[in-house]
Design a protein around this motif. Sequence first.
Motif, PDB file in Angstrom:
ATOM      1  N   UNK A 123       0.824  -1.213   0.000  1.00  0.00           N
ATOM      2  CA  UNK A 123       0.000   0.000   0.000  1.00  0.00           C
ATOM      3  C   UNK A 123       0.854   1.257   0.000  1.00  0.00           C
ATOM      4  N   UNK A 124       2.020   1.200   0.640  1.00  0.00           N
ATOM      5  CA  UNK A 124       2.890   2.368   0.717  1.00  0.00           C
ATOM      6  C   UNK A 124       3.763   2.547  -0.528  1.00  0.00           C
ATOM      7  N   UNK A 125       3.600   1.686  -1.522  1.00  0.00           N
ATOM      8  CA  UNK A 125       4.499   1.720  -2.691  1.00  0.00           C
ATOM      9  C   UNK A 125       3.734   1.726  -4.009  1.00  0.00           C
ATOM     10  N   UNK A 126       2.505   2.189  -4.009  1.00  0.00           N
ATOM     11  CA  UNK A 126       1.682   2.145  -5.225  1.00  0.00           C
ATOM     12  C   UNK A 126       2.301   2.913  -6.386  1.00  0.00           C
ATOM     13  N   UNK A 127       2.853   4.097  -6.108  1.00  0.00           N
ATOM     14  CA  UNK A 127       3.431   4.908  -7.179  1.00  0.00           C
ATOM     15  C   UNK A 127       4.644   4.204  -7.788  1.00  0.00           C
ATOM     16  N   UNK A 167      -3.346  -2.099 -14.302  1.00  0.00           N
ATOM     17  CA  UNK A 167      -2.591  -0.861 -14.194  1.00  0.00           C
ATOM     18  C   UNK A 167      -2.643  -0.153 -15.545  1.00  0.00           C
ATOM     19  N   UNK A 168      -3.245   1.027 -15.597  1.00  0.00           N
ATOM     20  CA  UNK A 168      -3.316   1.803 -16.832  1.00  0.00           C
ATOM     21  C   UNK A 168      -1.940   2.387 -17.126  1.00  0.00           C
ATOM     22  N   UNK A 169      -1.442   2.153 -18.341  1.00  0.00           N
ATOM     23  CA  UNK A 169      -0.097   2.611 -18.703  1.00  0.00           C
ATOM     24  C   UNK A 169      -0.137   3.736 -19.723  1.00  0.00           C
ATOM     25  N   UNK A 175      -3.829   7.957  -8.206  1.00  0.00           N
ATOM     26  CA  UNK A 175      -4.340   6.956  -7.268  1.00  0.00           C
ATOM     27  C   UNK A 175      -5.313   5.994  -7.942  1.00  0.00           C
ATOM     28  N   UNK A 176      -5.867   6.401  -9.097  1.00  0.00           N
ATOM     29  CA  UNK A 176      -6.831   5.546  -9.807  1.00  0.00           C
ATOM     30  C   UNK A 176      -6.176   4.708 -10.910  1.00  0.00           C
ATOM     31  N   UNK A 177      -4.854   4.727 -11.001  1.00  0.00           N
ATOM     32  CA  UNK A 177      -4.172   3.944 -12.038  1.00  0.00           C
ATOM     33  C   UNK A 177      -4.314   2.449 -11.800  1.00  0.00           C
TER      34      UNK A 177
END
Length: 497
Positions: A123-127, A167-169, A175-177
């Motif tokens: 959760x802390x590494x989504x980006x 995952x949208x590329x 946050x919605x990717x």
Amino acid sequence: MVKAVVGEETQLKLAEDRLEQSSTPAQVGLLIGKLSSSLDRGFVFDIVPTPPNDAEAPACSLVEPTKDDKRKGTKPKSQSSDSSSLSIDKDWVAEHARQVSRMLVGGMKVVGIYIWASESAFKNSNIALCQTVMGVAKAAPCSESDWDERLLIHISYSPRRWTCRNCAVASNITSSSLRPCDFKMGRVLNSLQRFRCMYNFDIRLPIFHKNLSNVQTFSEALRQGISVHAKELKSAKAMYDGNLVFNNDLCTSDGLHEVELLLPFMKDTEACSQKEAVGVLALSGSVCSFAFINPKEPISQAVADIKDDIIMSLQSRLDIICDEADGETGPTETSGQQARDDTGSQEARDGISSGTPVFQIVLQSFRESCSLSLPRRVFVPWLAGTFVCDYLQPSETFEVLKDRCVELLSMEAPTDDSAILEPEIEAPSAVTKSFWDVAVPFSSASRSCLEKSGLDTLRRESSRKSIESSNVNIMAAVIFLLLSIIVGYVLIFVRRS
């Protein structure tokens, strides 16, 4: 958009056991599978861990909070442990994806990444995870009309569970990717339909005269030739097991199906003169291609996968040559006789003579014949009757192939060399020739044939006339002899009377 994902239960359970036994707190790797547009589903055949980088550092590690974040009294201990995050070597994961994608055949792609980590670290590494997925998508595209999404599978060990996200590329990372996606395990590999195609080709493209400000190297001309042929191949019809393929046909029989591609006749082909073209690039050889599809997918999907695989195979061979030749000097596999050079500069000629690799030669200024042999493609048994491939240079052995399979795909190398398939008897090769080396011999040969034909005609006419003249002379001699005999008898009769 992929609405659901099915993972191969046998392989994923084995991978989960390996991760549990390794006791590593975090790991990142690639998802090998397929995204099916006709079924709106994704399939995951196996997961492949990314090996350590050149410095022997892991591609993914767990980062604990710094001491400044753990000041006494600021947070309870339980909350402090939940603030850990993941450090991912994004470039190395992308490079791993690029090399693995070369080893996959039709219908198999790098469709995303997986991460082995705790719920809090994830959760802390989504980006960072989205950036890694985008790097993989760029390094290993699925097809020419690329998907705008990839898969991200999280394998959590606290608590133990598998979750999948799209995952949208094609958009900015927000946050919605990441969007939740249904995931389940089942039997995928054993039901795959198998197709094979042996594609023979002979591509000939002119090398046009251009200014030195717009030069074209051997590798650039070869890439352009492959790109042009890709468009032609896209419109090719196909037959499988002797039957013409229609769009919605399904394969109802098991076994290995043979595919034959039927290229259309070329239209709008323009003739070139010496002023326009200075040479010809000839790319010829054979490419063996395999494709694997879900039984619910149409046969046309297998044909499309084979076409993509053929083009990707040619591009991969050229990439391998360019990658391995970086830093090397000395022309290779060049031959021919130096012709007139009315466009090249002295610097270009000096650069060639001082040791320019053949794929970097500027074709407009270098009029000798150049040839380049591409690596040959070999196939290694993988999972449930499927194959992966690799490309070997003439000097490389099967041991190099086995090492790459272990390192990049984390698979067991075959112990029996006879299990490795080498269907390509002769590796594809590219040759450049001067325009007149191609045009003049043909016209000279035609002229020679015409001259020879005319000479033979003259000889036959002369022989006929000689025979007719001889016949006339013989007839005249016979008539003269008969007249002489008759006159002799008349004279004798007159004297007696």
